[in-house]
Motif scaffolding. Structure first.
Motif, PDB file in Angstrom:
ATOM      1  N   ALA A 149      -2.611  14.726  63.723  1.00  0.00           N
ATOM      2  CA  ALA A 149      -1.748  13.708  64.336  1.00  0.00           C
ATOM      3  C   ALA A 149      -2.373  13.155  65.622  1.00  0.00           C
ATOM      4  CB  ALA A 149      -0.363  14.281  64.621  1.00  0.00           C
ATOM      5  N   THR A 150      -3.629  12.747  65.502  1.00  0.00           N
ATOM      6  CA  THR A 150      -4.356  12.238  66.653  1.00  0.00           C
ATOM      7  C   THR A 150      -5.179  11.034  66.234  1.00  0.00           C
ATOM      8  OG1 THR A 150      -5.799  12.886  68.479  1.00  0.00           O
ATOM      9  CG2 THR A 150      -6.400  13.689  66.289  1.00  0.00           C
ATOM     10  N   THR A 151      -5.790  10.393  67.196  1.00  0.00           N
ATOM     11  CA  THR A 151      -6.669   9.266  66.916  1.00  0.00           C
ATOM     12  C   THR A 151      -8.119   9.734  66.944  1.00  0.00           C
ATOM     13  OG1 THR A 151      -6.669   8.671  69.267  1.00  0.00           O
ATOM     14  CG2 THR A 151      -5.050   7.575  67.849  1.00  0.00           C
ATOM     15  N   VAL A 152      -8.976   8.950  66.325  1.00  0.00           N
ATOM     16  CA  VAL A 152     -10.376   9.348  66.210  1.00  0.00           C
ATOM     17  C   VAL A 152     -11.062   9.324  67.579  1.00  0.00           C
ATOM     18  CG1 VAL A 152     -11.155   6.991  65.703  1.00  0.00           C
ATOM     19  CG2 VAL A 152     -12.520   8.939  64.942  1.00  0.00           C
ATOM     20  N   ASP A 153     -11.887  10.342  67.808  1.00  0.00           N
ATOM     21  CA  ASP A 153     -12.698  10.409  69.017  1.00  0.00           C
ATOM     22  C   ASP A 153     -13.953  11.214  68.679  1.00  0.00           C
ATOM     23  OD1 ASP A 153     -11.954  13.119  69.039  1.00  0.00           O
ATOM     24  OD2 ASP A 153     -10.339  12.787  70.476  1.00  0.00           O
ATOM     25  N   ASP A 154     -14.791  11.432  69.674  1.00  0.00           N
ATOM     26  CA  ASP A 154     -16.046  12.139  69.417  1.00  0.00           C
ATOM     27  C   ASP A 154     -15.821  13.552  68.897  1.00  0.00           C
ATOM     28  OD1 ASP A 154     -17.516   9.941  70.145  1.00  0.00           O
ATOM     29  OD2 ASP A 154     -18.135  10.720  72.106  1.00  0.00           O
ATOM     30  N   ASP A 155     -14.785  14.225  69.391  1.00  0.00           N
ATOM     31  CA  ASP A 155     -14.549  15.604  68.954  1.00  0.00           C
ATOM     32  C   ASP A 155     -14.127  15.665  67.490  1.00  0.00           C
ATOM     33  OD1 ASP A 155     -15.180  17.271  71.172  1.00  0.00           O
ATOM     34  OD2 ASP A 155     -13.408  16.502  72.214  1.00  0.00           O
ATOM     35  N   ILE A 156     -13.404  14.655  67.017  1.00  0.00           N
ATOM     36  CA  ILE A 156     -13.046  14.614  65.597  1.00  0.00           C
ATOM     37  C   ILE A 156     -14.315  14.438  64.763  1.00  0.00           C
ATOM     38  CG2 ILE A 156     -11.875  13.278  63.811  1.00  0.00           C
ATOM     39  CD1 ILE A 156      -9.972  14.982  65.370  1.00  0.00           C
ATOM     40  N   HIS A 157     -15.213  13.570  65.214  1.00  0.00           N
ATOM     41  CA  HIS A 157     -16.483  13.401  64.497  1.00  0.00           C
ATOM     42  C   HIS A 157     -17.305  14.683  64.552  1.00  0.00           C
ATOM     43  CE1 HIS A 157     -16.660   9.190  63.232  1.00  0.00           C
ATOM     44  NE2 HIS A 157     -15.986   8.882  64.335  1.00  0.00           N
ATOM     45  N   ARG A 158     -17.315  15.361  65.706  1.00  0.00           N
ATOM     46  CA  ARG A 158     -18.050  16.632  65.802  1.00  0.00           C
ATOM     47  C   ARG A 158     -17.486  17.642  64.804  1.00  0.00           C
ATOM     48  NH1 ARG A 158     -17.327  15.731  71.582  1.00  0.00           N
ATOM     49  NH2 ARG A 158     -19.293  15.003  72.484  1.00  0.00           N
ATOM     50  N   LEU A 159     -16.176  17.705  64.704  1.00  0.00           N
ATOM     51  CA  LEU A 159     -15.529  18.644  63.789  1.00  0.00           C
ATOM     52  C   LEU A 159     -15.898  18.310  62.341  1.00  0.00           C
ATOM     53  CD1 LEU A 159     -13.593  20.967  63.198  1.00  0.00           C
ATOM     54  CD2 LEU A 159     -11.687  19.342  63.400  1.00  0.00           C
ATOM     55  N   PHE A 161     -18.576  16.701  61.228  1.00  0.00           N
ATOM     56  CA  PHE A 161     -19.981  17.055  60.995  1.00  0.00           C
ATOM     57  C   PHE A 161     -20.156  18.570  60.876  1.00  0.00           C
ATOM     58  CE2 PHE A 161     -21.218  12.817  62.885  1.00  0.00           C
ATOM     59  CZ  PHE A 161     -21.893  12.363  61.764  1.00  0.00           C
ATOM     60  N   SER A 162     -19.418  19.325  61.662  1.00  0.00           N
ATOM     61  CA  SER A 162     -19.531  20.785  61.619  1.00  0.00           C
ATOM     62  C   SER A 162     -19.026  21.343  60.293  1.00  0.00           C
ATOM     63  CB  SER A 162     -18.744  21.407  62.783  1.00  0.00           C
ATOM     64  OG  SER A 162     -19.280  21.011  64.027  1.00  0.00           O
ATOM     65  N   ILE A 163     -17.947  20.769  59.786  1.00  0.00           N
ATOM     66  CA  ILE A 163     -17.422  21.204  58.483  1.00  0.00           C
ATOM     67  C   ILE A 163     -18.439  20.913  57.387  1.00  0.00           C
ATOM     68  CG2 ILE A 163     -15.668  20.705  56.729  1.00  0.00           C
ATOM     69  CD1 ILE A 163     -13.687  20.296  59.091  1.00  0.00           C
ATOM     70  N   ALA A 164     -18.986  19.701  57.391  1.00  0.00           N
ATOM     71  CA  ALA A 164     -20.007  19.366  56.390  1.00  0.00           C
ATOM     72  C   ALA A 164     -21.234  20.254  56.533  1.00  0.00           C
ATOM     73  CB  ALA A 164     -20.398  17.899  56.528  1.00  0.00           C
ATOM     74  N   GLY A 165     -21.550  20.624  57.773  1.00  0.00           N
ATOM     75  CA  GLY A 165     -22.710  21.469  58.021  1.00  0.00           C
ATOM     76  C   GLY A 165     -22.626  22.826  57.360  1.00  0.00           C
ATOM     77  N   LEU A 166     -21.413  23.305  57.101  1.00  0.00           N
ATOM     78  CA  LEU A 166     -21.259  24.583  56.404  1.00  0.00           C
ATOM     79  C   LEU A 166     -21.904  24.516  55.027  1.00  0.00           C
ATOM     80  CD1 LEU A 166     -17.505  25.317  57.290  1.00  0.00           C
ATOM     81  CD2 LEU A 166     -19.517  26.447  58.257  1.00  0.00           C
ATOM     82  N   GLY A 167     -21.694  23.400  54.328  1.00  0.00           N
ATOM     83  CA  GLY A 167     -22.296  23.239  53.005  1.00  0.00           C
ATOM     84  C   GLY A 167     -23.768  22.903  53.082  1.00  0.00           C
ATOM     85  N   VAL A 168     -24.163  22.140  54.099  1.00  0.00           N
ATOM     86  CA  VAL A 168     -25.560  21.752  54.258  1.00  0.00           C
ATOM     87  C   VAL A 168     -26.441  22.981  54.446  1.00  0.00           C
ATOM     88  CG1 VAL A 168     -27.197  20.540  55.740  1.00  0.00           C
ATOM     89  CG2 VAL A 168     -25.044  19.446  55.123  1.00  0.00           C
ATOM     90  N   MET A 169     -25.943  23.976  55.180  1.00  0.00           N
ATOM     91  CA  MET A 169     -26.712  25.202  55.404  1.00  0.00           C
ATOM     92  C   MET A 169     -27.073  25.860  54.072  1.00  0.00           C
ATOM     93  SD  MET A 169     -28.097  27.378  57.458  1.00  0.00           S
ATOM     94  CE  MET A 169     -28.687  29.076  57.395  1.00  0.00           C
ATOM     95  N   LEU A 170     -26.132  25.908  53.158  1.00  0.00           N
ATOM     96  CA  LEU A 170     -26.409  26.488  51.845  1.00  0.00           C
ATOM     97  C   LEU A 170     -27.441  25.662  51.087  1.00  0.00           C
ATOM     98  CD1 LEU A 170     -23.026  27.748  50.334  1.00  0.00           C
ATOM     99  CD2 LEU A 170     -25.140  29.033  50.541  1.00  0.00           C
TER     100      LEU A 170
END
Length: 230
Positions: A149-159, A161-170
């Protein structure tokens, strides 16, 4: 004659097999040698088809190269579930990354292919970012904003990218896993179990971001993969 745009044609009975052989040969050769250093004749020889088959099915070598990046067997398109269900949206993203790992040899070659394209760009990787990676990322950002329930900001983008990074590591570290802990991804069942854990880790990161923003969220219950459910 070199064709700029492949002309769709109806496949013969054995046409799909020839097309698949060309894609398989292209994956190996382009991953090992790169686009520029791989000849049409080498591709046809490796696939055991006539040279003319490349123009018939793909237009030219560049068309075959583009088709390889669109082959759902090694690079499935990422289509996130509706943002109302964040857990399933994240599962869809992670599964698109982990499912090809069940074809271990092809997955390794695919990573090499992507790396070569980034080091020796032809423009296909930029198209991959724009047509597949960016839409999936923005869909995840939208889902996170709705969930938090928030608006987009850099921390949302960081989050995101971090979630996608979990799969990228594999995807990128098969050799590392094989050396340190092969049981984590050496079977389809192990990969499914790992995907379940990645979903839990991702939701934990989302909860941490909610706590940082002082947002109270309902506790989600991630649905386990059917093959790994007790």
């Amino acid at each position: 004659m070199k064709l700029d745009t492949p002309v769709p044609k109806e496949l013969r009975i054995d046409g799909q097999e020839a097309r698949t052989r060309l894609l398989d040969a292209a994956l190996t050769l382009f991953a090992e040698k790169g686009f520029a250093a791989t000849s049409i004749r080498e591709l046809a020889l490796a696939a055991q088809v006539n040279v003319s088959a490349i123009s018939y099915y793909f237009g030219d070598k560049a068309g075959l190269y583009r088709a390889l990046f669109q082959d759902p067997r090694i690079n499935p398109p990422v289509a996130l579930a509706p943002a109302a269900n964040l857990a399933e949206a994240i599962r869809g993203l992670l599964t698109a990354m982990t499912e090809p790992l069940k074809q271990s040899d092809a997955a390794q070659q695919c990573v090499k292919l992507f790396m070569r394209e980034m080091l020796e760009p032809t423009g296909v990787w930029q198209a991959e970012i724009e047509n597949n990676i960016q839409p999936a990322h923005l869909a995840l950002v939208d889902g996170l904003c709705r969930h938090l329930a928030t608006t987009v900001d850099d921390d949302i983008h960081r989050l995101a990218f971090s979630i996608a990074g979990l799969g990228v590591m594999l995807q990128l570290s098969t050799d590392v896993y094989r050396t340190i802990r092969p049981s984590l991804n050496d079977t389809p069942q192990a990969i499914d179990a790992y995907t379940d854990r990645l979903l839990e880790y991702a939701l934990t990161m989302v909860a941490a971001e909610a706590q940082r923003r002082q947002i109270v969220l309902p506790q989600p219950s991630p649905t386990p993969h059917p093959e790994t459910a007790p």
